[in-house]
Scaffold this motif. Structure first.
Motif, mmCIF file in Angstrom:
data_model
loop_
_atom_site.group_PDB
_atom_site.id
_atom_site.type_symbol
_atom_site.label_atom_id
_atom_site.label_comp_id
_atom_site.label_asym_id
_atom_site.label_seq_id
_atom_site.Cartn_x
_atom_site.Cartn_y
_atom_site.Cartn_z
ATOM 1 N N ILE A 1 38.259 29.948 55.491
ATOM 2 C CA ILE A 1 39.099 30.958 54.843
ATOM 3 C C ILE A 1 38.302 32.226 54.612
ATOM 4 N N ASP B 1 37.969 34.092 57.954
ATOM 5 C CA ASP B 1 39.178 34.827 58.345
ATOM 6 C C ASP B 1 39.330 36.109 57.529
ATOM 7 N N ASP B 2 39.160 35.992 56.215
ATOM 8 C CA ASP B 2 39.346 37.165 55.351
ATOM 9 C C ASP B 2 38.342 38.267 55.669
ATOM 10 N N SER C 1 39.919 41.550 57.530
ATOM 11 C CA SER C 1 40.294 42.543 56.515
ATOM 12 C C SER C 1 39.196 43.576 56.265
ATOM 13 N N TRP D 1 44.089 34.920 62.781
ATOM 14 C CA TRP D 1 43.751 33.858 61.834
ATOM 15 C C TRP D 1 43.102 32.700 62.574
ATOM 16 N N TRP E 1 32.452 37.731 51.259
ATOM 17 C CA TRP E 1 33.829 37.624 50.770
ATOM 18 C C TRP E 1 33.945 38.175 49.349
ATOM 19 N N VAL F 1 35.669 41.615 50.230
ATOM 20 C CA VAL F 1 37.086 41.247 50.378
ATOM 21 C C VAL F 1 37.830 41.409 49.064
ATOM 22 N N ILE F 2 37.471 40.620 48.069
ATOM 23 C CA ILE F 2 38.253 40.661 46.834
ATOM 24 C C ILE F 2 38.015 41.937 46.033
ATOM 25 N N TYR G 1 43.105 43.337 51.240
ATOM 26 C CA TYR G 1 43.156 41.870 51.268
ATOM 27 C C TYR G 1 44.604 41.400 51.253
ATOM 28 N N TYR H 1 46.259 42.000 54.596
ATOM 29 C CA TYR H 1 45.918 40.998 55.608
ATOM 30 C C TYR H 1 46.621 39.680 55.325
ATOM 31 N N ARG H 2 46.551 39.223 54.088
ATOM 32 C CA ARG H 2 47.177 37.946 53.760
ATOM 33 C C ARG H 2 48.693 38.012 53.914
ATOM 34 N N PRO I 1 47.276 32.539 50.150
ATOM 35 C CA PRO I 1 45.857 32.887 50.320
ATOM 36 C C PRO I 1 45.092 31.998 51.281
#
Length: 479
Positions: A249, A252-253, A257, A290, A319, A323-324, A330, A333-334, A441
């Motif tokens: 996960i 991918d993120d 992203s 993904w 990440w 990312v977050i 984010y 993308y999700r 998510p």
């Protein structure tokens, strides 16, 4: 035997229960006969190798399924015993739903829809294959059916034990089963509230909502403790390698992203950044956004399936830092990957021709005639004619509609609390919605197996709604 005698026999609830059981057993026998020992893909093949000792246990897939498979093989000597268990769990749930409807006073034909529900195209489609998703759905459905009995039948407390065990097994099979579990836990608390009211009258009467919330937390806690205890027991008996599947996960993120310029400027090993950047180009050329581990990254450190990713700690840091800290991109993308999952589907039926993974691990492929009977039913009839039956959006829409109908029925008073299926319709529909949107998510692909629990749950909820309406019509005709 006269016609009146036959009709008299059929009016007997017990005789009709036996008829429902006969229908369920015959269908289950035919299905097992045709699809034994069950179909497998690369994931299931790896779990089978763990079960027979040809591969080490890992947490890439929760090892509880491999442990149960090993125990069944040791007990029966047959690899197909797990497939039999899978079918039996769903058959038992379908039969109990039919019996519950039969004993509720609904028209008899509606009770037949309990056993029939396991023969619907969407139910058959995944029941052929030993997905952990299918077993999770089977365990959840039987657990709910047992809880319904504890609500409707006095002194049925003993059924809580198998219900809890099934919920623990479901959460052990898929960690995201917790999304489906939460509404079921609230329903379980609702079932407990009645019997406990006598002993906890002051608390339950003065703060009914807090009492329900407390019992819900208790049910979740018991299942969570059972799941953690099961994992601890397994790890004390066998060595389980921790491969860090969650890193998929993170991969991918980060890959899809984080812009390449920011990725290059990030504080991470150059080899990791180069690998992510080049793999992203490969994925985008394929039209994939993904499941990079399988689609373009080259899998883990050895290149073999299920091998752990290199630089897992550094990837997690990427990440957390890249990312977050950028929630808008984010979420964009999700939203993109969730949309692909929500409005499309793949692998609606696992064909016998796709038996390469079974051959690699020496797993029997089963009866070749099964596809000639069931593939046209699932793919040519249902999928080609009614493709929405295999899409998450459809089951989410029906679940939302059933929630609205159950709420309206509840506000009108239904048929009385003892005979109303509004609680069951509500819990099944809510569980389906929570499970679907819980994938936002984490969703890795648009395989229909990820929608199997919502499809089963909403199907049974719809059958119970028909029963509710049937009971209401019967009562309205009474003088």
């Amino acid at each position: 035997m006269s016609r009146s005698t036959v009709l008299g026999w059929l009016r007997s609830p017990l005789v009709w229960d036996l008829l429902l059981a006969l229908v369920t057993v015959v269908w289950s026998f035919v299905f097992i006969r045709l699809f034994l020992p069950g179909r497998i893909n690369v994931d299931i093949g790896n779990q089978y190798q763990q079960a027979i000792g040809q591969a080490p246990f890992t947490d890439w897939h929760p090892p509880v399924m491999s442990i149960v498979w090993r125990l069944l093989i040791d007990l029966t000597g047959r690899p197909g015993s797990l497939f039999v268990l899978q079918v039996v769990l769903i058959a038992a749930a379908a039969l109990l739903i039919g019996v519950i409807i039969n004993r509720s006073g609904a028209p008899r034909w509606i009770s037949l829809l309990g056993p029939v529900s396991m023969a619907t195209p969407w139910a058959v489609s995944q029941l052929t294959t030993l997905w952990k998703d299918t077993q999770m759905a089977a365990a959840l459905m039987l657990a709910v059916a047992l809880l319904v009995i504890t609500r409707l039948v006095p002194r049925a407390w003993l059924l809580w034990l198998p219900a809890i065990l099934l919920l623990v097994y479901a959460v052990g099979l898929r960690k995201n089963a917790v999304f489906a579990l939460i509404p079921i836990a609230v329903y379980g608390a609702f079932c407990l509230r009645g019997p406990l009211r006598g002993g906890l009258r002051t608390v339950m009467d003065r703060a009914p909502r807090w009492g329900l919330a407390g019992l819900s937390v208790l049910v979740i806690g018991v299942v969570g403790f059972g799941s953690a205890a099961t994992e601890s027991v397994i790890e004390s008996r066998v060595e389980v390698a921790h491969n860090g599947q969650i890193s998929q996960i993170f991969l991918d993120d980060v890959m899809f992203s984080v812009p390449d310029a920011e990725l290059r400027a990030a504080d991470a090993p150059a080899e990791l950044k180069d690998h992510i950047s080049s793999a992203r180009d490969t994925c985008l050329e394929k039209g994939e956004i993904w499941d990079a581990y399988w689609n373009c990254y080259g899998r883990g450190d050895t290149g073999r399936a299920f091998s752990p990713l290199e630089y897992q700690d550094e990837l997690k840091d990427l990440w957390l830092n890249e990312v977050i800290t950028h929630p808008v991109r984010y979420i964009e993308y999700r939203s993109a990957v969730f949309s692909s999952y929500f409005f499309s589907s793949k692998l609606e039926y696992w064909e016998a021709d796709w038996n390469g993974d079974a051959e690699k691990v020496g797993y029997e492929t089963g009866n070749a005639k099964a596809d000639f009977i069931f593939r046209p039913y699932v793919e040519d009839f249902a999928l080609a004619t009614f493709p929405m039956l295999f899409k998450p959006w459809f089951w989410s829409l029906v679940a939302a509609a059933l929630l609205g109908l159950a709420y309206r029925e509840h506000k009108r008073g239904g048929t009385g609390p003892a005979h109303s299926f509004c609680p069951e319709i509500t819990v099944l529909s809510t569980s389906a919605l929570c499970y679907v949107f819980g994938y936002f998510p984490i969703v890795p692909a648009d395989h229909f197996r990820y929608t199997y629990w919502p499809a089963l749950a909403v199907t049974v909820a719809f059958v119970l709604w028909l029963a509710q309406r049937g009971i209401q019509r019967v009562r309205n005709l009474e003088p």
